[in-house]
Every structure is written in C-alpha cells, then in structure tokens.
Design an enzyme around this catalytic site. Structure first.
Site, PDB file in Angstrom:
ATOM      1  N   ARG A 108       0.580  -1.288   0.061  1.00 16.82           N
ATOM      2  CA  ARG A 108       0.096   0.107  -0.046  1.00 16.82           C
ATOM      3  C   ARG A 108       0.801   1.444  -0.044  1.00 16.82           C
ATOM      4  O   ARG A 108       0.537   2.258  -0.599  1.00 16.82           O
ATOM      5  CB  ARG A 108      -0.868   0.029   1.168  1.00 16.82           C
ATOM      6  N   TYR A 109       2.123   1.134   0.738  1.00 21.13           N
ATOM      7  CA  TYR A 109       2.535   2.294   0.824  1.00 21.13           C
ATOM      8  C   TYR A 109       4.124   2.157   0.070  1.00 21.13           C
ATOM      9  O   TYR A 109       4.315   1.008  -0.172  1.00 21.13           O
ATOM     10  CB  TYR A 109       3.229   2.522   2.423  1.00 21.13           C
ATOM     11  N   ARG A 112       7.295  -0.296   1.857  1.00 22.87           N
ATOM     12  CA  ARG A 112       7.104  -1.492   2.762  1.00 22.87           C
ATOM     13  C   ARG A 112       5.921  -2.100   2.580  1.00 22.87           C
ATOM     14  O   ARG A 112       4.863  -1.577   1.907  1.00 22.87           O
ATOM     15  CB  ARG A 112       6.779  -0.641   4.474  1.00 22.87           C
ATOM     16  N   CYS A 121      -4.441 -17.689  14.572  1.00 23.08           N
ATOM     17  CA  CYS A 121      -4.062 -17.189  15.692  1.00 23.08           C
ATOM     18  C   CYS A 121      -4.524 -18.162  16.810  1.00 23.08           C
ATOM     19  O   CYS A 121      -5.341 -19.015  16.834  1.00 23.08           O
ATOM     20  CB  CYS A 121      -4.863 -15.912  15.895  1.00 23.08           C
ATOM     21  N   CYS A 125      -9.638 -12.800  18.320  1.00 19.88           N
ATOM     22  CA  CYS A 125     -10.213 -11.494  18.934  1.00 19.88           C
ATOM     23  C   CYS A 125     -11.703 -11.325  18.335  1.00 19.88           C
ATOM     24  O   CYS A 125     -11.733 -11.451  16.968  1.00 19.88           O
ATOM     25  CB  CYS A 125      -9.216 -10.334  18.525  1.00 19.88           C
ATOM     26  N   CYS A 128     -11.703  -8.766  15.664  1.00 16.56           N
ATOM     27  CA  CYS A 128     -10.391  -8.991  14.393  1.00 16.56           C
ATOM     28  C   CYS A 128     -11.155  -8.022  13.245  1.00 16.56           C
ATOM     29  O   CYS A 128     -11.986  -8.245  12.762  1.00 16.56           O
ATOM     30  CB  CYS A 128     -10.273 -10.258  14.203  1.00 16.56           C
ATOM     31  N   ARG A 130      -9.286  -8.532  10.470  1.00 17.15           N
ATOM     32  CA  ARG A 130      -8.919  -9.532   9.317  1.00 17.15           C
ATOM     33  C   ARG A 130      -9.972 -10.805   9.446  1.00 17.15           C
ATOM     34  O   ARG A 130      -9.640 -12.085   9.211  1.00 17.15           O
ATOM     35  CB  ARG A 130      -7.678  -9.760   9.075  1.00 17.15           C
ATOM     36  N   ASP A 290     -12.052  -0.645  13.000  1.00 20.92           N
ATOM     37  CA  ASP A 290     -12.230  -0.798  11.804  1.00 20.92           C
ATOM     38  C   ASP A 290     -13.727  -1.080  11.412  1.00 20.92           C
ATOM     39  O   ASP A 290     -14.461  -1.296  12.259  1.00 20.92           O
ATOM     40  CB  ASP A 290     -11.209  -2.014  10.941  1.00 20.92           C
ATOM     41  N   ASP A 327      -7.399   3.809   9.930  1.00 23.84           N
ATOM     42  CA  ASP A 327      -7.011   3.081   8.916  1.00 23.84           C
ATOM     43  C   ASP A 327      -8.334   3.205   7.920  1.00 23.84           C
ATOM     44  O   ASP A 327      -9.106   2.431   8.215  1.00 23.84           O
ATOM     45  CB  ASP A 327      -6.638   1.658   9.246  1.00 23.84           C
ATOM     46  N   LYS A 334      -3.257   4.534   6.670  1.00 20.91           N
ATOM     47  CA  LYS A 334      -3.572   5.001   8.213  1.00 20.91           C
ATOM     48  C   LYS A 334      -3.536   6.611   7.984  1.00 20.91           C
ATOM     49  O   LYS A 334      -2.466   7.074   7.488  1.00 20.91           O
ATOM     50  CB  LYS A 334      -2.507   4.589   8.960  1.00 20.91           C
TER      51      LYS A 334
END
Ligand SMILES: *Cc1c(COP(=O)(O)O)cnc(C)c1O
Ligand code: SF4
Length: 415
Positions: A108-109, A112, A121, A125, A128, A130, A290, A327, A334
C-alpha cells in the site's frame, strides 16, 4: 495464580503446544471452565455459525469469572452483537485484498509491504479486522509456494525496505518455519528492517521461548509489534515474555485497538500506556476500530480517540503517547488524528496552545520564501515522490501538475 485449570501441571501449562492444542473452541468446553447461562450458550452458538472462537487456556484464565464487563472477556468470548451487521460494515474495509500484487502480500505504501503468513491465531479476537480470513475453517499456515511468491515479489521490488510479517499470528508457526521465512527475507539486500505483528505475548506468552528469541535475534533489526488492549492483560507471564524479547535486542512496540467497553476511557488508556513502558514496550499506535463485519458494537466515535490523546500529550511522558490513527476504508491507509494544537497562523506568527490550554506565540523567521536547503545529490532519493509531500518538496523536479490536478495527489505510480 490460576483459578481455573488448576489440575494442569506447570510443565504442560508453560508448553505453548499444549496451550494451542487445548484451545477452547466450542460452547460445551467453554461452559466446563467458565459457567454460562442458557441464554449465553444459545447466543454463543449463534455467533459460532458465522465466526470462529478459540481461546487459549491461559487467556481464559485471566478473565474474571462472573464479570460480564471484564475487558479480557469482551475480547475473547463471543457476543450476540456480532450477529448484527451494520449497514456500514464491510468485508475487506482496508482493501487488503485489492492492493495485493500477489496473494497474501499487500503493498500500500511506497517503501514497505505487509506479508501475511498464516490464517491461524492462538486466540481469535472478537474485534479482529481480518476476520474475513483469519480463523477460516482450514486452520492452516499459508502454503510454502505462496510465501515464496511473496518473497519473489519483495526481491523484485527494490523500493521495499521494510517487511511486516503478520497474519493471523506468525508466531503460531513452528520455530523452523519462522527461521526459514525470516532467513529468506534477510537474504534480500534492500530489506533493511523486519517487523513481526503478533498477539502471542498477550494471549499465549509461553510461546516466547529462549529458542524463538534466538531465532528472531539472528535477523535483527527485528521490531516486534504486539497488541495489548488493557492493563489486565499485562500479567507476570506477559511481562516475562516481553522482557525476554527485549533482552534479545528485539525492539518492542504496541498497537492498541480502541474498543468500546474495553478501553474507551482516557484513564484506562493512560494506565495501559504506563504499564506497557514498565515492561519495555513502546506504545506505537491506537487504532480506530475498523469497519469489519459484526464488530460495530466495539466502535466508538473518533472523538473518543482524540479525547484520549488530549489526556496523554503533555500530561505524561512523550514515550507514553502513541499515534491515534484511522485506517481509512477503501485502502486509504492510516491517517493520524489528534487534538488541534495550532490556533491560528500568519506569515509572521503561529499561535499554538499547549496541553494546559495556555496560548503561546512563536515568531516565524522574518525572511519569507526561504526554501529548505537542497539535499546533496547522494541522498536526493529520500525526497518522497508521492502525494502531498511531492507537492511541497522543493527537491523534486518531476511534478506533473496537469495530471495531479486531474487525479488529485495520490501515492505511487511506480516509475
Ligand atoms: C499498517 C500497515 C503498514 C505499516 O504502516 P506503518 O505506519 O509503517 O506502521 C504497511 N502496510 C499495510 C498494508 C498496513 O496496513
Ligand atoms: S491476533 Fe490479530 S489477526 Fe489474530 S484474531 Fe486477533 S486481531 Fe485478528
């Protein structure tokens, strides 16, 4: 001291493979250790038809029983509110799949990339981001061929100087798999730093062994970003895990998600930031929650985050003040959001206010139109070629104004 699982001997309890193998994944096993009402059982069963549950025995053991408002409980045990899909919810709010040149890699950037390595995981969570991917029924790490494609992309993309290894949770991979993957990344000359995004120190701190620390250490500079959301998660075991990593020269940061009912309070957040610094973890980001599906009950207004930063900046060590970021949906990346400190400005003066509300004046240099000194030729490449930075930098000669006027500034048309 553990209040549940008291019959489990320490050599099992502190073996991460035992923790992983004994995760609580269905209502009946949850009820065994954690008495639920019939209504709760029904509700959780409903949620589980749509989203998975997995809780390590360790993480379950730090929840206060009989407290429905326990901040750890809210992150681990499904809530009926997850079945509500808000009209603003989205499957892939951050366009991680859209901005993906090869599966599992998001670029995206400019400099990086985010490299996803696994769907697994140790604890899923409830909030989450994702969740469209993480904890899908396969319970699988990505196939080696897919990781190899990601590595190939990084190899062929010289502007990538920072690789963020995430998932899922990359520390659910075996020591050998991690060693291989990080070794392959380190072989790429233009990669300067490696980052690992992991919630393991929070939800399964026994995974942080001398052995895994020694593996990570081989590939330093490695930055480990973890995900504590509340001081209750900073147990003796979590502290030991973080300190062991810091002792191996890994640099630790923390990304907190702002969650209603968990940490949407300036006092709770300030305590968390202080407690993190005490275990050598530097607060890095607080994320606005999000727009992923079924998590609208966790969202706060953005103004809550601004209020939290207002309660931190100036009032406590700058080290304890993370950036609050949104984000942005649709892959905008972000965006930092903070209280306004600039009250007004003219060419001569800028009027600021400090954390106490005191208004202060800074006299700007009297000679106007001074441009920043030009960089020497050998470091000109550090001028950003994209976006608004490209518009204000004086070191660039390549601005295509007509094109910008038409499209607006945006990042990276790769030249
Ligand atoms: C968050 C994120 C990064 C890293 O952003 P930093 O601000 O450098 O921490 C990189 N790529 C993607 C896709 C991200 O979501
Ligand atoms: S650790 Fe991260 S990827 Fe895994 S369930 Fe939690 S938020 Fe999602």
């Amino acid at each position: 001291m553990r209040k549940i699982f008291t019959d489990i001997p320490n050599e099992k309890w502190y073996d991460w493979k035992w923790q992983l193998a004994n995760r609580i994944m269905d209502v009946e096993s949850l009820n065994k250790h954690f008495p639920l009402s019939n209504e709760e059982k029904e509700n959780i069963t409903k949620v589980l038809t749509k989203f998975r549950m997995a809780i390590t025995p360790y993480y379950l053991s730090i929840i206060e029983q009989n407290n429905i408002n326990d901040p750890v409980r809210k992150q681990a045990i499904p809530s009926i509110y997850e079945t509500i899909i808000d009209p603003t919810d989205m499957m892939d709010p951050l366009h991680e799949d859209v901005d993906s040149p090869v599966p599992g890699l998001t670029h995206r950037y400019p400099d990086r990339v985010l490299l996803l390595t696994t769907h697994i995981c140790s604890m899923y969570c409830r909030h989450c981001t994702r969740r469209r991917k993480v904890g899908d029924n396969e319970d699988s790490h990505f196939p080696k061929e897919q990781l190899e494609k990601g590595l190939e992309y990084i190899k062929n993309t010289p502007e990538v100087r920072d690789v963020i290894v995430s998932g899922g949770d990359p520390l659910t991979m075996s020591d050998n798999q991690l060693d291989w993957l990080l070794g392959e990344i380190r072989k790429i000359d233009h990669v300067e730093i490696i980052r690992i995004g992991t919630r393991t120190p929070v939800v399964m701190p026994m995974r942080i062994t001398e052995n895994v620390c020694n593996i990570l250490k081989k590939y330093n500079p490695v930055y480990v970003n973890t995900h504590f959301n509340h001081s209750n998660e900073i147990t003796e075991d979590a502290k030991n895990a973080c300190e062991m990593m810091a002792d191996h020269g890994l640099v630790l940061g923390n990304q907190t998600v702002l969650l209603r009912g968990v940490n949407d309070n300036p006092a709770i957040m300030k305590k968390l930031m202080h407690d993190l610094l005490k275990i050598r973890v530097k607060p890095y980001y607080i994320y606005q929650c999000d727009l992923s599906e079924g998590i609208s009950h966790f969202r706060t207004p953005i103004s809550t985050g601004i209020q939290i930063v207002e309660n931190l900046r100036g009032h406590t060590s700058g080290l304890a003040v993370p950036h609050f970021v949104v984000d942005t949906p649709g892959g905008g990346g972000k965006v930092p959001v903070m209280p306004n400190y600039i009250i007004s400005q003219s060419p001569d003066r800028i009027i600021l206010r400090n954390y106490e509300g005191r208004i202060v004046t800074y006299n700007q240099p009297s000679v106007q139109k001074v441009s920043p000194a030009k960089a020497p030729d050998d470091i000109k490449k550090y001028y950003s070629k994209d976006g608004v930075a490209n518009l204000v930098n004086t070191g660039n000669e390549t601005v295509d104004y007509k094109k910008l006027a038409k499209e607006g500034p945006k990042h990276s048309e790769k030249q």
